[in-house]
Design an enzyme around this catalytic site. Structure first.
Site, PDB file in Angstrom:
ATOM      1  N   CYS A 129       0.882  -1.174   0.000  1.00 31.41           N
ATOM      2  CA  CYS A 129       0.000   0.000   0.000  1.00 31.41           C
ATOM      3  C   CYS A 129       0.917   1.221   0.000  1.00 31.41           C
ATOM      4  O   CYS A 129       2.118   1.101   0.207  1.00 31.41           O
ATOM      5  CB  CYS A 129      -0.869   0.046   1.248  1.00 31.41           C
ATOM      6  N   ARG A 132       1.867   1.128  -5.916  1.00 26.41           N
ATOM      7  CA  ARG A 132       1.999   0.205  -4.778  1.00 26.41           C
ATOM      8  C   ARG A 132       0.663  -0.451  -4.437  1.00 26.41           C
ATOM      9  O   ARG A 132       0.617  -1.411  -3.667  1.00 26.41           O
ATOM     10  CB  ARG A 132       2.519   0.943  -3.551  1.00 26.41           C
ATOM     11  N   ASN A 151       0.253   0.435   6.232  1.00 26.39           N
ATOM     12  CA  ASN A 151       0.772  -0.464   5.195  1.00 26.39           C
ATOM     13  C   ASN A 151       1.397  -1.639   5.921  1.00 26.39           C
ATOM     14  O   ASN A 151       2.265  -1.461   6.776  1.00 26.39           O
ATOM     15  CB  ASN A 151       1.822   0.244   4.332  1.00 26.39           C
ATOM     16  N   GLY A 152       0.948  -2.867   5.598  1.00 29.34           N
ATOM     17  CA  GLY A 152       1.507  -4.050   6.253  1.00 29.34           C
ATOM     18  C   GLY A 152       0.377  -5.003   6.632  1.00 29.34           C
ATOM     19  O   GLY A 152      -0.759  -4.856   6.181  1.00 29.34           O
ATOM     20  N   GLU A 207       0.982 -11.268 -16.196  1.00 26.50           N
ATOM     21  CA  GLU A 207       0.671 -10.254 -15.177  1.00 26.50           C
ATOM     22  C   GLU A 207       0.058  -8.989 -15.756  1.00 26.50           C
ATOM     23  O   GLU A 207      -0.577  -8.235 -15.016  1.00 26.50           O
ATOM     24  CB  GLU A 207       1.890  -9.915 -14.334  1.00 26.50           C
ATOM     25  N   LYS A 236       3.277  -3.006  -7.052  1.00 21.99           N
ATOM     26  CA  LYS A 236       4.679  -2.972  -7.485  1.00 21.99           C
ATOM     27  C   LYS A 236       5.609  -3.587  -6.453  1.00 21.99           C
ATOM     28  O   LYS A 236       6.533  -4.306  -6.783  1.00 21.99           O
ATOM     29  CB  LYS A 236       5.106  -1.534  -7.744  1.00 21.99           C
ATOM     30  N   TRP A 244      -3.704  -1.735  -1.389  1.00 20.11           N
ATOM     31  CA  TRP A 244      -3.732  -3.040  -2.044  1.00 20.11           C
ATOM     32  C   TRP A 244      -4.319  -3.972  -0.993  1.00 20.11           C
ATOM     33  O   TRP A 244      -3.703  -4.196   0.059  1.00 20.11           O
ATOM     34  CB  TRP A 244      -2.325  -3.498  -2.427  1.00 20.11           C
ATOM     35  N   GLU A 249      10.484 -15.414 -17.861  1.00 20.53           N
ATOM     36  CA  GLU A 249      10.219 -13.983 -17.698  1.00 20.53           C
ATOM     37  C   GLU A 249       9.193 -13.505 -18.710  1.00 20.53           C
ATOM     38  O   GLU A 249       8.269 -12.752 -18.383  1.00 20.53           O
ATOM     39  CB  GLU A 249      11.524 -13.200 -17.818  1.00 20.53           C
ATOM     40  N   HIS A 290       8.298 -33.794 -22.533  1.00 14.25           N
ATOM     41  CA  HIS A 290       8.036 -34.548 -21.289  1.00 14.25           C
ATOM     42  C   HIS A 290       6.676 -34.178 -20.700  1.00 14.25           C
ATOM     43  O   HIS A 290       6.495 -34.257 -19.483  1.00 14.25           O
ATOM     44  CB  HIS A 290       9.169 -34.276 -20.291  1.00 14.25           C
ATOM     45  N   LYS A 343       5.543 -11.792 -17.801  1.00 18.67           N
ATOM     46  CA  LYS A 343       5.112 -10.500 -18.346  1.00 18.67           C
ATOM     47  C   LYS A 343       3.711 -10.623 -18.942  1.00 18.67           C
ATOM     48  O   LYS A 343       2.820  -9.821 -18.671  1.00 18.67           O
ATOM     49  CB  LYS A 343       6.088 -10.017 -19.413  1.00 18.67           C
TER      50      LYS A 343
HETATM   51  C1  AGP Z   1       7.625  -8.438 -11.963  1.00 14.77           C
HETATM   52  O1  AGP Z   1       7.097  -7.986 -13.218  1.00 14.77           O
HETATM   53  C2  AGP Z   1       6.619  -8.423 -10.870  1.00 14.77           C
HETATM   54  N1  AGP Z   1       6.052  -7.139 -10.726  1.00 14.77           N
HETATM   55  C3  AGP Z   1       7.097  -9.066  -9.595  1.00 14.77           C
HETATM   56  O2  AGP Z   1       7.294 -10.429  -9.898  1.00 14.77           O
HETATM   57  C4  AGP Z   1       8.409  -8.535  -8.969  1.00 14.77           C
HETATM   58  O3  AGP Z   1       9.500  -8.866  -9.791  1.00 14.77           O
HETATM   59  C5  AGP Z   1       8.595  -9.235  -7.614  1.00 14.77           C
HETATM   60  O4  AGP Z   1       7.519  -8.878  -6.788  1.00 14.77           O
HETATM   61  C6  AGP Z   1       9.917  -8.896  -6.936  1.00 14.77           C
HETATM   62  O5  AGP Z   1       9.962  -7.531  -6.669  1.00 14.77           O
HETATM   63  P1  AGP Z   1      11.380  -6.891  -6.214  1.00 14.77           P
HETATM   64  O6  AGP Z   1      12.340  -7.104  -7.360  1.00 14.77           O
HETATM   65  O7  AGP Z   1      11.081  -5.446  -5.973  1.00 14.77           O
HETATM   66  O8  AGP Z   1      11.832  -7.617  -4.992  1.00 14.77           O
END
Ligand code: AGP
Length: 620
Positions: free
Chosen positions: A2, A27, A100-101, A500, A615, A74, A493, A516, A497
């Protein structure tokens, strides 16, 4: 997870809080709210939805006042509704809190507070904090403390915090102490901006840009009291301390869109520059090696390392997988890449010469922080490869390497990934040249690295081709990504992308793994993206591609410029420059980032604020 903001000073708080929340929206963006002290007491405006919704509400029902707190959420406990939005009120309105937490023992505390008459309105853990502070305030006054003395309020907070289990970054207002803004931190980041006759509070530094470049990062168990006249900082155990003011590196240029439609696209196109930034000042050309200013380990310590653990989450974990190939190839040191959330509880038998690297863009990921602390507890040297200066992980690690990529605002990580891979390549070179790697071998790596910003600039020229290909596949519901060796993590990766930001199911595999099991998924509706640049694995991956083609699976190939063979085999080909195998991730990732971006756009998804995500995942 958050975003929290706060302001106390001589200017109207509302717009400052709103702009801060806009900058923190990455966030979390399920709901937003502000609480502002004005002559009638504390006014609260909050609602589900984006910060823009809150701005509309404030336009209809403005709040005057120069002291306030704000929050963009969030959701962790309770759905994203108006009533669950922060700020939350304690007692009969004498306390207002943003948080936040995660409060892990909120349910027990809630029962206890309800049993003594506190009425809850929301399903959040945060409302427990508000009522708990109000309860201790009432109790302090009942015990004879002076209700006009601000220390009574501060003691109430301290008593309440001692009962909390879990993590918090808190902003707190008291109705009856209208000039106080109090913040407390345990596990969720908070930073204070020091202005002229005004102070700012935020979850990270982005809301402070343009207001001040003097910042104070709070540490765990610290509480800060802010007024327009000054700030006082206190640690729960060690007591008051003078604030250590640091200078903020960020500028507004970093957080502007600079003409791009989305932060994600801007950050994709920043990569030639950010890769260059990651290398700047880190070559020792004479010695054919690399150098870092912050490893804080002697050459002897580095030579003694007999195993490296790279721990991270998400995209950073994928960068770690590339790092595994790089370090094992160049330094011949065994590497393990561990999901941080697993490492923390797995307790692997590590030798005393095991070195641990946390890889993290934000430096605030709770799982990664917890894993780092666990390794520190066992005496391992812990280092961080991190992008955010002054972040918790950067500060708690024994040393580290900054990415210097500038703020990454798009929730989908792009430039951080390629900067992490660049840093890991430099690290592998450094470790290799401390062991057996020859001067010419080191020099070759340096020469190839130095050419990468231009190679990535070339790779970005595939943008229009990718945009057209995305149009063709925008209706798919599944997608497979295949690569080998250095490009296997790229396959993972690329799949992440797409998942998400376009919400399409996607999976990455080592190309050989297809036969497999996953090859059963192949049909004419399920495209496979093969990462098949020229190099050691080319012919092997081509065989896997043929296996898919033989089963009528549509194929998109990421191939090297001039590779005409692919045009006969693949339905669509995206060309990237030919580079050494170990540097291929820096160019083969680019089209996959752009593909995900355009697929998301075509499907009407919010590219920078994808659903359900945030984020920085500061909860476990
Ligand atoms: C990546 O596109 C995501 N947003 C997420 O997987 C991110 O990489 C992950 O939460 C790790 O975040 P950080 O690198 O800030 O630790």
């Amino acid at each position: 997870m958050c975003g929290i903001v706060g302001y106390v000073g001589h200017r109207p708080a509302a717009e400052i809080l709103l702009e801060g929340l806009r900058r923190l929206e990455y966030r979390g963006y399920d709901s937003a709210g502000v609480a502002i002290q004005d002559v009638q007491g504390i006014s609260i405006r909050k609602k589900a939805g984006r910060v823009s919704e809150l701005a509309g509400l404030l336009a209809e029902q403005p709040c005057a006042g120069s002291l306030g707190i704000g929050h963009t959420r969030w959701a962790t406990h309770g759905p994203a509704t108006d009533v669950n939005s922060h700020p939350h009120v304690g007692g009969n309105g004498e306390v207002v809190v943003v948080h936040n937490g995660v409060i892990e023992n909120y349910s027990t505390l809630r029962d206890q507070l309800q049993a003594i008459g506190y009425v809850f309105h929301s399903a959040t853990d945060t409302e427990v904090v508000a009522h708990l502070v109000a309860h201790h305030l009432e109790e302090q006054i009942r015990l004879g403390k002076d209700p006009q003395d601000q220390q009574t309020a501060l003691d109430a907070i301290e008593l309440a915090l001692r009962k909390l289990k879990g993590t918090y970054g808190l902003g707190i207002l008291f109705r009856d102490f209208p000039d106080l803004l109090i913040a407390a931190r345990l596990g969720s980041p908070l930073v204070v901006g020091v202005g002229k006759g005004e102070y700012f509070l935020a979850s990270d530094a982005s809301p402070l840009v343009g207001h001040t470049d003097e910042v104070v990062y709070l540490s765990d168990h610290e509480m800060v009291v802010l007024t327009a006249q000054g700030m006082s900082l206190k640690h729960r155990e060690t007591g008051a301390r003078a604030p250590s003011i640091q200078t903020l590196e960020q500028t507004s240029q970093d957080t502007d869109l600079n003409g791009f439609e989305h932060y994600m696209l801007k950050e994709i196109f920043e990569q030639p520059q950010t890769i260059e930034n990651a290398m700047r000042g880190r070559f020792e050309e004479e010695e054919a090696t690399s150098r870092f200013g912050g490893l804080n380990l002697t050459v002897q310590q580095l030579r003694r390392v007999d195993r490296i653990v790279l721990t991270a989450c998400g995209t950073s974990w994928h960068a770690g997988l590339v790092g595994e190939y790089l370090i094992e190839e160049f330094a011949r040191i065994p590497v393990e890449v561990e999901y941080a959330s697993e490492l923390r509880y797995r307790n692997p038998p590590l030798s005393e010469n095991t070195m641990v690297f946390a890889i993290t863009q934000s430096g605030e990921t709770a799982d990664t922080l917890a894993a780092l602390r666990e390794c520190q507890r066992k005496g391992h040297p812990t280092l961080a490869i991190c992008n955010v200066v002054g972040s918790t992980i950067a500060r708690e690690a024994d040393g580290g390497i900054y990415l210097h990529a500038g703020p990454e605002v798009g929730v989908a990580s792009t430039k951080a990934f390629t900067s992490q891979v660049t840093v890991l390549t430099l690290l592998a070179l450094h470790l290799g040249r401390l062991r057996h790697m020859s001067h010419p071998a080191g020099k070759r790596i340096i020469n190839n690295l130095q050419a990468m910003p231009e190679m990535v600039r070339q790779a970005l020229k595939c943008h229009d081709a990718v945009k057209d290909i995305a149009k063709k596949y925008q209706g798919i519901s599944d997608c497979l990504y295949m690569g080998r060796q250095f490009n296997f993590p790229v396959a993972l990766e690329g799949a992440l992308k797409l998942k998400e930001i376009s919400y399409i199911h996607a999976e990455g595999y080592p190309a050989a793994e297809m036969k497999h099991g996953p090859i059963a998924l192949i049909d004419e509706h399920t495209p496979s993206i093969f990462i098949v640049p020229k190099g050691a694995m080319y012919h092997k991956v081509m065989s896997n591609l043929e296996e898919v083609k033989a089963r009528r699976g549509p194929i998109i190939a990421v191939a090297c410029e001039g590779d005409k063979k692919l045009e006969a085999l693949a339905d669509d080909v995206i060309y990237v420059p030919e580079v050494e195998d170990f540097l291929q991730p820096l160019v083969t990732t680019i089209p996959l980032q752009l593909f995900a971006y355009h697929m998301a756009l075509l499907r009407g998804c919010n590219v920078d604020r994808p659903r359900n995500l945030a984020k920085s995942v500061t909860v476990e």
